[in-house]
Design a protein around this motif. Structure first.
Motif, PDB file in Angstrom:
ATOM      1  N   ALA A  29     -15.872  -7.285  -6.319  1.00 30.84           N
ATOM      2  CA  ALA A  29     -17.013  -8.177  -6.078  1.00 30.84           C
ATOM      3  C   ALA A  29     -18.270  -7.368  -5.797  1.00 30.84           C
ATOM      4  O   ALA A  29     -19.355  -7.684  -6.308  1.00 30.84           O
ATOM      5  CB  ALA A  29     -16.708  -9.108  -4.906  1.00 30.84           C
ATOM      6  N   GLY A  30     -18.140  -6.318  -5.007  1.00 32.04           N
ATOM      7  CA  GLY A  30     -19.301  -5.493  -4.661  1.00 32.04           C
ATOM      8  C   GLY A  30     -19.948  -4.848  -5.874  1.00 32.04           C
ATOM      9  O   GLY A  30     -21.173  -4.782  -5.975  1.00 32.04           O
ATOM     10  N   GLU A  31     -19.136  -4.386  -6.801  1.00 28.70           N
ATOM     11  CA  GLU A  31     -19.671  -3.768  -8.015  1.00 28.70           C
ATOM     12  C   GLU A  31     -20.445  -4.771  -8.863  1.00 28.70           C
ATOM     13  O   GLU A  31     -21.510  -4.468  -9.394  1.00 28.70           O
ATOM     14  CB  GLU A  31     -18.539  -3.131  -8.820  1.00 28.70           C
ATOM     15  N   MET A  32     -19.907  -5.988  -8.997  1.00 27.86           N
ATOM     16  CA  MET A  32     -20.595  -7.013  -9.794  1.00 27.86           C
ATOM     17  C   MET A  32     -21.919  -7.407  -9.135  1.00 27.86           C
ATOM     18  O   MET A  32     -22.952  -7.499  -9.790  1.00 27.86           O
ATOM     19  CB  MET A  32     -19.684  -8.237  -9.956  1.00 27.86           C
ATOM     20  N   ILE A  33     -21.894  -7.600  -7.815  1.00 28.48           N
ATOM     21  CA  ILE A  33     -23.107  -7.990  -7.093  1.00 28.48           C
ATOM     22  C   ILE A  33     -24.152  -6.882  -7.166  1.00 28.48           C
ATOM     23  O   ILE A  33     -25.338  -7.141  -7.399  1.00 28.48           O
ATOM     24  CB  ILE A  33     -22.756  -8.363  -5.634  1.00 28.48           C
ATOM     25  N   ALA A  34     -23.733  -5.633  -7.003  1.00 24.95           N
ATOM     26  CA  ALA A  34     -24.656  -4.499  -7.087  1.00 24.95           C
ATOM     27  C   ALA A  34     -25.274  -4.381  -8.482  1.00 24.95           C
ATOM     28  O   ALA A  34     -26.456  -4.050  -8.616  1.00 24.95           O
ATOM     29  CB  ALA A  34     -23.943  -3.206  -6.711  1.00 24.95           C
ATOM     30  N   ALA A  35     -24.485  -4.662  -9.514  1.00 22.86           N
ATOM     31  CA  ALA A  35     -25.003  -4.604 -10.890  1.00 22.86           C
ATOM     32  C   ALA A  35     -26.133  -5.602 -11.110  1.00 22.86           C
ATOM     33  O   ALA A  35     -26.985  -5.406 -11.983  1.00 22.86           O
ATOM     34  CB  ALA A  35     -23.873  -4.853 -11.887  1.00 22.86           C
ATOM     35  N   LEU A  36     -26.168  -6.658 -10.293  1.00 19.98           N
ATOM     36  CA  LEU A  36     -27.219  -7.675 -10.402  1.00 19.98           C
ATOM     37  C   LEU A  36     -28.351  -7.454  -9.394  1.00 19.98           C
ATOM     38  O   LEU A  36     -29.237  -8.285  -9.255  1.00 19.98           O
ATOM     39  CB  LEU A  36     -26.609  -9.061 -10.211  1.00 19.98           C
ATOM     40  N   ALA A  58     -28.904 -10.998  -1.850  1.00 21.25           N
ATOM     41  CA  ALA A  58     -29.315 -11.018  -3.254  1.00 21.25           C
ATOM     42  C   ALA A  58     -30.827 -11.177  -3.346  1.00 21.25           C
ATOM     43  O   ALA A  58     -31.445 -11.790  -2.476  1.00 21.25           O
ATOM     44  CB  ALA A  58     -28.618 -12.148  -4.002  1.00 21.25           C
ATOM     45  N   PRO A  59     -31.419 -10.652  -4.415  1.00 19.76           N
ATOM     46  CA  PRO A  59     -32.872 -10.714  -4.547  1.00 19.76           C
ATOM     47  C   PRO A  59     -33.436 -12.103  -4.842  1.00 19.76           C
ATOM     48  O   PRO A  59     -34.626 -12.331  -4.673  1.00 19.76           O
ATOM     49  CB  PRO A  59     -33.182  -9.745  -5.688  1.00 19.76           C
ATOM     50  N   SER A  60     -32.583 -13.039  -5.280  1.00 17.93           N
ATOM     51  CA  SER A  60     -33.084 -14.379  -5.589  1.00 17.93           C
ATOM     52  C   SER A  60     -31.925 -15.373  -5.660  1.00 17.93           C
ATOM     53  O   SER A  60     -30.760 -14.986  -5.784  1.00 17.93           O
ATOM     54  CB  SER A  60     -33.820 -14.376  -6.945  1.00 17.93           C
ATOM     55  N   ASP A  61     -32.282 -16.656  -5.608  1.00 15.68           N
ATOM     56  CA  ASP A  61     -31.283 -17.712  -5.780  1.00 15.68           C
ATOM     57  C   ASP A  61     -30.633 -17.608  -7.165  1.00 15.68           C
ATOM     58  O   ASP A  61     -29.446 -17.863  -7.324  1.00 15.68           O
ATOM     59  CB  ASP A  61     -31.916 -19.096  -5.622  1.00 15.68           C
ATOM     60  N   GLU A  62     -31.427 -17.222  -8.164  1.00 14.58           N
ATOM     61  CA  GLU A  62     -30.901 -17.105  -9.521  1.00 14.58           C
ATOM     62  C   GLU A  62     -29.823 -16.029  -9.609  1.00 14.58           C
ATOM     63  O   GLU A  62     -28.805 -16.219 -10.272  1.00 14.58           O
ATOM     64  CB  GLU A  62     -32.032 -16.805 -10.520  1.00 14.58           C
ATOM     65  N   VAL A  63     -30.038 -14.899  -8.917  1.00 19.17           N
ATOM     66  CA  VAL A  63     -29.027 -13.840  -8.922  1.00 19.17           C
ATOM     67  C   VAL A  63     -27.763 -14.324  -8.231  1.00 19.17           C
ATOM     68  O   VAL A  63     -26.651 -14.098  -8.709  1.00 19.17           O
ATOM     69  CB  VAL A  63     -29.581 -12.545  -8.283  1.00 19.17           C
ATOM     70  N   ALA A  65     -26.744 -17.399  -7.933  1.00 17.84           N
ATOM     71  CA  ALA A  65     -26.115 -18.373  -8.834  1.00 17.84           C
ATOM     72  C   ALA A  65     -25.370 -17.660  -9.955  1.00 17.84           C
ATOM     73  O   ALA A  65     -24.272 -18.074 -10.344  1.00 17.84           O
ATOM     74  CB  ALA A  65     -27.163 -19.331  -9.406  1.00 17.84           C
ATOM     75  N   THR A  66     -25.935 -16.580 -10.458  1.00 18.77           N
ATOM     76  CA  THR A  66     -25.275 -15.790 -11.497  1.00 18.77           C
ATOM     77  C   THR A  66     -23.951 -15.247 -10.987  1.00 18.77           C
ATOM     78  O   THR A  66     -22.927 -15.339 -11.674  1.00 18.77           O
ATOM     79  CB  THR A  66     -26.187 -14.636 -11.959  1.00 18.77           C
ATOM     80  N   CYS A  67     -23.953 -14.706  -9.768  1.00 15.47           N
ATOM     81  CA  CYS A  67     -22.710 -14.203  -9.166  1.00 15.47           C
ATOM     82  C   CYS A  67     -21.663 -15.308  -9.088  1.00 15.47           C
ATOM     83  O   CYS A  67     -20.503 -15.112  -9.480  1.00 15.47           O
ATOM     84  CB  CYS A  67     -22.977 -13.661  -7.761  1.00 15.47           C
ATOM     85  N   ALA A  68     -22.056 -16.465  -8.589  1.00 15.30           N
ATOM     86  CA  ALA A  68     -21.123 -17.581  -8.444  1.00 15.30           C
ATOM     87  C   ALA A  68     -20.621 -18.054  -9.800  1.00 15.30           C
ATOM     88  O   ALA A  68     -19.437 -18.385  -9.946  1.00 15.30           O
ATOM     89  CB  ALA A  68     -21.791 -18.727  -7.683  1.00 15.30           C
ATOM     90  N   LEU A  69     -21.488 -18.070 -10.791  1.00 17.23           N
ATOM     91  CA  LEU A  69     -21.081 -18.491 -12.130  1.00 17.23           C
ATOM     92  C   LEU A  69     -20.093 -17.512 -12.750  1.00 17.23           C
ATOM     93  O   LEU A  69     -19.121 -17.915 -13.395  1.00 17.23           O
ATOM     94  CB  LEU A  69     -22.302 -18.660 -13.032  1.00 17.23           C
ATOM     95  N   VAL A  70     -20.334 -16.215 -12.571  1.00 16.41           N
ATOM     96  CA  VAL A  70     -19.421 -15.203 -13.107  1.00 16.41           C
ATOM     97  C   VAL A  70     -18.028 -15.382 -12.504  1.00 16.41           C
ATOM     98  O   VAL A  70     -17.018 -15.411 -13.213  1.00 16.41           O
ATOM     99  CB  VAL A  70     -19.958 -13.776 -12.848  1.00 16.41           C
ATOM    100  N   VAL A  71     -17.964 -15.522 -11.180  1.00 12.05           N
ATOM    101  CA  VAL A  71     -16.679 -15.683 -10.503  1.00 12.05           C
ATOM    102  C   VAL A  71     -16.033 -17.012 -10.914  1.00 12.05           C
ATOM    103  O   VAL A  71     -14.846 -17.062 -11.232  1.00 12.05           O
ATOM    104  CB  VAL A  71     -16.844 -15.589  -8.973  1.00 12.05           C
TER     105      VAL A  71
END
Length: 110
Positions: A29-36, A58-63, A65-71
């Motif tokens: 999870a940390g690697e995916m979040i860091a990549a964003l 995270a730098p924004s709500d969009e980022v 949301a991207t994390c949650a969507l990926v998971v």
């Protein structure tokens, strides 16, 4: 950057896989979040309604949301939720703004 609390429930297939082949999900999870552009501060396994609770920056709500969507799209979780958190400074600013805006609000029956 903003803080978020992610709460999730693993799917039955994911739980079976973790029992059969334990793996470090905090690292994944940390690697995916860091990549964003974000940071995973903590990932906890939990008893009760949630299997996982994570504190994420995270730098924004969009980022986020991207994390949650990926998971979510991976099928790893059967359910999850994200709560945006406020720092004490942000809460104090909101309290001050509410005090200033109070005069413009008419309550029910007022």
């Amino acid at each position: 950057m903003s803080y978020y609390l992610f709460r999730g429930k693993y799917s039955n297939a994911a739980l079976k896989s973790l029992v059969d082949n334990p793996e470090d999900r905090e690292k994944a999870a940390g690697e995916m979040i860091a990549a964003l552009g974000g940071k995973l501060h903590h990932l906890f396994f939990a008893f009760g309604e949630d299997d996982v609770i994570a504190l994420i920056e995270a730098p924004s709500d969009e980022v986020m949301a991207t994390c949650a969507l990926v998971v979510g799209a991976s099928g790893t979780m059967s359910a999850g939720s994200t709560t945006k958190l406020m720092t004490q400074d942000e809460a104090m600013a909101a309290m001050k703004a509410a005090g200033a805006a109070r005069a413009a609000y008419r309550p029910v029956g007022g």
